[in-house]
Design an enzyme around this catalytic site. Structure first.
Site, PDB file in Angstrom:
ATOM      1  N   TYR A  21       0.842  -1.190   0.000  1.00 46.04           N
ATOM      2  CA  TYR A  21       0.000   0.000   0.000  1.00 46.04           C
ATOM      3  C   TYR A  21       0.881   1.246   0.000  1.00 46.04           C
ATOM      4  CZ  TYR A  21      -3.757  -3.208   1.340  1.00 46.04           C
ATOM      5  OH  TYR A  21      -4.659  -4.224   1.361  1.00 46.04           O
ATOM      6  N   ASN A  44     -13.126  -1.586  -3.850  1.00 52.58           N
ATOM      7  CA  ASN A  44     -12.993  -2.100  -5.211  1.00 52.58           C
ATOM      8  C   ASN A  44     -14.125  -3.086  -5.520  1.00 52.58           C
ATOM      9  OD1 ASN A  44     -12.181  -3.178  -7.640  1.00 52.58           O
ATOM     10  ND2 ASN A  44     -10.417  -4.255  -6.813  1.00 52.58           N
ATOM     11  N   CYS A  52      -7.030  -6.392  -6.385  1.00 57.97           N
ATOM     12  CA  CYS A  52      -6.543  -5.786  -5.147  1.00 57.97           C
ATOM     13  C   CYS A  52      -5.926  -6.809  -4.196  1.00 57.97           C
ATOM     14  CB  CYS A  52      -7.661  -5.013  -4.466  1.00 57.97           C
ATOM     15  SG  CYS A  52      -9.124  -5.991  -4.129  1.00 57.97           S
ATOM     16  N   HIS A  53      -6.108  -8.097  -4.438  1.00 60.58           N
ATOM     17  CA  HIS A  53      -5.466  -9.094  -3.572  1.00 60.58           C
ATOM     18  C   HIS A  53      -3.949  -9.055  -3.724  1.00 60.58           C
ATOM     19  CE1 HIS A  53      -5.822 -11.300  -7.388  1.00 60.58           C
ATOM     20  NE2 HIS A  53      -4.767 -12.004  -6.977  1.00 60.58           N
ATOM     21  N   GLU A  79      -1.406 -17.940  -7.769  1.00 61.97           N
ATOM     22  CA  GLU A  79      -0.683 -17.166  -8.770  1.00 61.97           C
ATOM     23  C   GLU A  79       0.825 -17.431  -8.737  1.00 61.97           C
ATOM     24  OE1 GLU A  79      -3.680 -13.398  -9.322  1.00 61.97           O
ATOM     25  OE2 GLU A  79      -1.739 -13.064  -8.405  1.00 61.97           O
TER      26      GLU A  79
END
Length: 83
Positions: A21, A44, A52-53, A79
């Protein structure tokens, strides 16, 4: 911080990569605005498009996620494994 600007930055994050952030706040020239980045991230409505993860806290800490931290951790794991 505008949610559109913050959302644009999270869309730039490639699969398997994360950014803090604070890093996003500095990137838009708002040093110390990491709470605003987090607030915008929490609003979001399209997390599959603006992922946003992939935005994390300082020192790689998993921080707030509208879909719950357990899901955030799972998504990041999928991912990073290339699944």
């Amino acid at each position: 911080m505008g949610a559109r600007r913050r959302g644009g930055l999270s869309r730039e994050l490639r699969r398997g990569r994360v950014r803090s952030y604070g890093n996003i706040a500095r990137q838009v020239g708002r040093q110390g605005a990491s709470p605003a980045v987090g607030a915008a991230s929490g609003r979001n409505p399209i997390s599959t498009i603006a992922p946003c993860h992939r935005v994390i806290g300082a020192a790689a800490a998993l921080m707030g996620f509208a879909g719950r931290l357990k899901i955030k951790k799972c998504l990041l794991g999928l991912e990073s494994s290339g699944t």
